[in-house]
Scaffold this motif. Sequence first.
Motif, PDB file in Angstrom:
ATOM      1  N   SER A 189       0.811  -1.218   0.000  1.00 46.39           N
ATOM      2  CA  SER A 189       0.000   0.000   0.000  1.00 46.39           C
ATOM      3  C   SER A 189       0.842   1.264   0.000  1.00 46.39           C
ATOM      4  O   SER A 189       0.351   2.350  -0.339  1.00 46.39           O
ATOM      5  CB  SER A 189      -0.930   0.008   1.208  1.00 46.39           C
ATOM      6  OG  SER A 189      -0.191   0.115   2.417  1.00 46.39           O
ATOM      7  N   GLY A 190       2.110   1.136   0.383  1.00 44.65           N
ATOM      8  CA  GLY A 190       2.964   2.310   0.467  1.00 44.65           C
ATOM      9  C   GLY A 190       2.704   3.150   1.693  1.00 44.65           C
ATOM     10  O   GLY A 190       3.191   4.275   1.806  1.00 44.65           O
ATOM     11  N   LYS A 191       1.923   2.603   2.644  1.00 49.31           N
ATOM     12  CA  LYS A 191       1.598   3.333   3.860  1.00 49.31           C
ATOM     13  C   LYS A 191       2.199   2.615   5.061  1.00 49.31           C
ATOM     14  O   LYS A 191       1.902   1.454   5.307  1.00 49.31           O
ATOM     15  CB  LYS A 191       0.081   3.448   4.027  1.00 49.31           C
ATOM     16  CG  LYS A 191      -0.587   4.260   2.928  1.00 49.31           C
ATOM     17  CD  LYS A 191      -2.084   4.390   3.162  1.00 49.31           C
ATOM     18  CE  LYS A 191      -2.736   5.235   2.077  1.00 49.31           C
ATOM     19  NZ  LYS A 191      -4.197   5.375   2.280  1.00 49.31           N
ATOM     20  N   ASP A 192       3.046   3.317   5.763  1.00 51.48           N
ATOM     21  CA  ASP A 192       3.700   2.712   6.918  1.00 51.48           C
ATOM     22  C   ASP A 192       2.745   2.684   8.101  1.00 51.48           C
ATOM     23  O   ASP A 192       1.997   3.635   8.342  1.00 51.48           O
ATOM     24  CB  ASP A 192       4.955   3.509   7.284  1.00 51.48           C
ATOM     25  CG  ASP A 192       5.869   2.748   8.226  1.00 51.48           C
ATOM     26  OD1 ASP A 192       5.538   1.587   8.541  1.00 51.48           O
ATOM     27  OD2 ASP A 192       6.885   3.311   8.644  1.00 51.48           O
ATOM     28  N   PHE A 193       2.775   1.575   8.839  1.00 50.76           N
ATOM     29  CA  PHE A 193       1.947   1.444  10.032  1.00 50.76           C
ATOM     30  C   PHE A 193       2.714   1.892  11.273  1.00 50.76           C
ATOM     31  O   PHE A 193       2.670   1.239  12.303  1.00 50.76           O
ATOM     32  CB  PHE A 193       1.497  -0.013  10.215  1.00 50.76           C
ATOM     33  CG  PHE A 193       0.443  -0.438   9.240  1.00 50.76           C
ATOM     34  CD1 PHE A 193      -0.865  -0.021   9.383  1.00 50.76           C
ATOM     35  CD2 PHE A 193       0.758  -1.275   8.187  1.00 50.76           C
ATOM     36  CE1 PHE A 193      -1.851  -0.418   8.499  1.00 50.76           C
ATOM     37  CE2 PHE A 193      -0.218  -1.683   7.294  1.00 50.76           C
ATOM     38  CZ  PHE A 193      -1.518  -1.246   7.451  1.00 50.76           C
ATOM     39  N   GLU A 194       3.429   2.983  11.168  1.00 51.40           N
ATOM     40  CA  GLU A 194       4.193   3.479  12.309  1.00 51.40           C
ATOM     41  C   GLU A 194       3.233   3.862  13.429  1.00 51.40           C
ATOM     42  O   GLU A 194       2.380   4.744  13.259  1.00 51.40           O
ATOM     43  CB  GLU A 194       5.022   4.696  11.909  1.00 51.40           C
ATOM     44  CG  GLU A 194       5.945   5.194  13.012  1.00 51.40           C
ATOM     45  CD  GLU A 194       7.012   4.175  13.381  1.00 51.40           C
ATOM     46  OE1 GLU A 194       7.429   4.174  14.554  1.00 51.40           O
ATOM     47  OE2 GLU A 194       7.414   3.389  12.510  1.00 51.40           O
TER      48      GLU A 194
END
Length: 283
Positions: free
Chosen positions: A149-154
């Motif tokens: 997704s290119g979205k980090d789950f930080e």
Amino acid sequence: MPAVTILKSDALRVYDYHCSLGPSDRAYVEEHDSYSLSYVRRGSFGCLTRGKLFELITGALFVGRPGDEYTCTHEHHVHGDDCLSYHFDESLLDELGLRKECWQSGALPPLAPLAVLGELALAAAEGRSDVGLDEAGTLLAGRFVSIVSGKDFEPPAVTVKERRRAVRMALWLDAHAAEPLDLRHIARESGVSAFHFLRLFTRVTGVTPHQYLLRSRLRRAARLLAQDAGSIGDIAYEVGFADLSNFIRTFRRAAGSSPRQFRRSAQHERNILQVPRPRSTLV
């Protein structure tokens, strides 16, 4: 394809696949029946799915989506290939908050962040790690979705409320350590998703929920062994281990000795500390 079931619950299944087909064997069409992530731990094979041809080598990730057809070929070797495969029910992915559209990718090459977690899952499957097999799969799925997704789950900063939640759940685990628990069950008790709880608990306590649960069971087992309270088998089942061989292996890895050796050592130390009674001098 021969498969060994390693874990089976209402929402998660884990299989160890071994394929011995070679270049001369006929390829045939198959269909995924669930959302799956299969870590190629040995060998290589080709796969045609979603109109693309992928060459999967050791460390790659084969991605399955319900209803998708695929055809595997085995032109590169004659020794077969092995995969550790996680199969997720849709309800579990919803609980984890993981986007199902990411399962359209078909396959991913050997990427370091995924290979590290794939090896962690393999170590858990083989009993070489005290991280839970479901925890390793949850981490692998989360990292996979993050990459696709290119979205980090930080995660955001841990609040006081979340710290209290983690501590409360640690105490709850101590009180329920003898029960058969998995990550999904524990997370439901905490009131948050399994993916969020796993990261929260690990950040606050420094260990995963399964690691804490395992160590709680081992602490109690050590006390019972030192007290010589029952047979080793009875103690294993009493503290929460469903399998005696798993208890012996896990205890040895943690304590550096078998339960029997630990019990003998504890008995020896206790005998040394006992003060002998003086003998009567009366005739």
